[in-house]
Write a protein that holds these residues in place. Structure first.
Motif, mmCIF file in Angstrom:
data_model
loop_
_atom_site.group_PDB
_atom_site.id
_atom_site.type_symbol
_atom_site.label_atom_id
_atom_site.label_comp_id
_atom_site.label_asym_id
_atom_site.label_seq_id
_atom_site.Cartn_x
_atom_site.Cartn_y
_atom_site.Cartn_z
ATOM 1 N N THR A 1 6.862 -2.431 0.434
ATOM 2 C CA THR A 1 5.919 -1.383 -0.063
ATOM 3 C C THR A 1 5.769 -1.291 -1.715
ATOM 4 O OG1 THR A 1 6.035 -0.196 1.951
ATOM 5 C CG2 THR A 1 4.665 0.909 0.096
ATOM 6 N N ARG B 1 0.566 6.744 -7.461
ATOM 7 C CA ARG B 1 1.808 6.502 -6.813
ATOM 8 C C ARG B 1 2.652 6.057 -7.926
ATOM 9 N NH1 ARG B 1 0.659 2.805 -1.499
ATOM 10 N NH2 ARG B 1 -0.509 4.517 -0.198
ATOM 11 N N ASP C 1 2.442 -2.059 -3.847
ATOM 12 C CA ASP C 1 1.853 -0.970 -4.637
ATOM 13 C C ASP C 1 1.176 -1.340 -6.028
ATOM 14 O OD1 ASP C 1 1.378 0.931 -2.710
ATOM 15 O OD2 ASP C 1 3.251 1.943 -3.057
ATOM 16 N N GLN D 1 -2.841 3.110 -6.533
ATOM 17 C CA GLN D 1 -1.477 2.607 -6.883
ATOM 18 C C GLN D 1 -1.066 3.138 -8.311
ATOM 19 O OE1 GLN D 1 -2.310 -1.550 -7.486
ATOM 20 N NE2 GLN D 1 -1.805 -2.007 -5.320
#
Length: 343
Positions: free
Chosen positions: A172, A285, A176, A282
């Protein structure tokens, strides 16, 4: 005695962010290398300078195709990137490869073998290879890979490949930060298909079966058929299954089709607006992960770090549970902060 305000006095030792930004924007490989070294530094003054550098260069970023490439060790990632990159630079593209090496358990440094495995790209003026140690970071990526990616874009590289360790910890993290996430597989699915992580197949935008040359060609074709069948079932309710293709980095087979598939995925996402939404998510995050890291650093004084490592070891040894260790850590940290205020 010299006046401290005297401009003829000693020059500051910090980096000249303005000059460095100009060098990166001009496409200087030396400036790009220094800029990536700066963002990788853990010094507090370098961290501030790196943030300023990225802010200056932000308007020059966002135009590249960002590709993530993962796969188990030995699947042929570096060989494929060499063949793929040589094809791209021959077609007029500028390629940056952020090759994240396994970290040495003895020294903590990276093995840095990718420049020798990519001999042609290493001397190609339109290619830039930056090996960095994973150093235990989840997802097989270096902690500053996102920053390095933006710097490469600012330097004018229109394709950026993040080649990961392929350790299977948390793909992940790779997905990302890229537009197209590629899972590279070996021929002969069989038991591999049974044991592969479902999460990887769900994250992948493209499945590529490598080493499809010579006697392996038939096995690669059979593996591709098995993956397609499995993906149709996996994505039957959630959406369109990712494409599966075969190629050979060693023999240079299927490289053009590989690039065409990547461009098609990126183009469709750009056209329907999902690429912009993906990048925006993205970035959020990225912000959250950096904030979490900085908050942990700010909240845990140096005197408490040894105690936290002791709690980690106690959890690892089975002498306590994670929830109990967290409660003890929080109580200890709050107590330390209260003592500091009282002092």
């Amino acid at each position: 005695m010299r006046d401290r305000r005297d401009p003829a006095g000693p020059a500051p030792t910090g980096p000249d962010v303005g000059a460095l930004a100009e060098g990166v924007a001009a496409g200087s490989r030396a400036a790009l290398a220094r800029a990536i070294t700066l963002v990788e530094s853990r010094r507090a003054d370098h961290r501030i300078a790196a943030a300023s550098l990225l802010e200056r260069l932000l308007p020059r970023t966002g135009q590249a195709v960002r590709i993530g490439l993962t796969g188990v060790p030995g699947v042929g990632k570096s060989t494929l990137v060499e063949a793929f990159g040589t094809m791209l630079t021959g077609a007029g593209h500028r390629l940056a490869v952020l090759a994240v090496d396994p970290s040495s358990r003895r020294t903590g440094g990276s093995i840095l073998g990718d420049k020798t495995r990519m001999a042609k790209l290493a001397v190609d003026p339109n290619a830039f290879i930056r090996p960095s140690p994973a150093a235990g970071t989840l997802g097989g990526v270096a902690s500053k890979t996102r920053e390095a990616l933006l710097l490469c874009e600012a330097a004018g590289f229109d394709v950026v490949v993040v080649e990961t360790v392929g350790v299977g910890q948390s793909e992940t993290v790779v997905a990302d930060m890229v537009d197209v996430f590629v899972a590279l597989m070996l021929p002969g699915a069989g038991d591999e298909l049974q044991g592969i992580k479902k999460g990887l197949l769900e994250l992948a935008d493209l499945i590529a079966i490598n080493k499809a040359e010579g006697e392996n060609a038939a096995r690669a074709g059979a593996a591709a058929a098995e993956y397609r069948a499995a993906l149709r079932i996996l994505f039957s309710r959630t959406g369109e299954a990712p494409p599966v293709l075969t190629l050979s980095g060693l023999a240079g087979i299927g490289i053009e089709a590989f690039w065409a598939a990547i461009r098609d995925i990126a183009a469709r996402r750009r056209a329907d607006g999902s690429l912009a939404a993906r990048r925006a998510e993205q970035s959020v995050r990225w912000f959250r992960s950096l904030l979490d890291e900085r908050m942990r650093q700010a909240l845990v004084p140096p005197a408490q770090r040894a105690a936290l490592r002791g709690l980690e070891q106690a959890v690892a040894d089975g002498r306590t549970t994670a929830p109990a260790a967290v409660e003890e850590a929080v109580a200890s940290l709050l107590g330390a902060r209260g003592q500091n205020r009282g002092g």
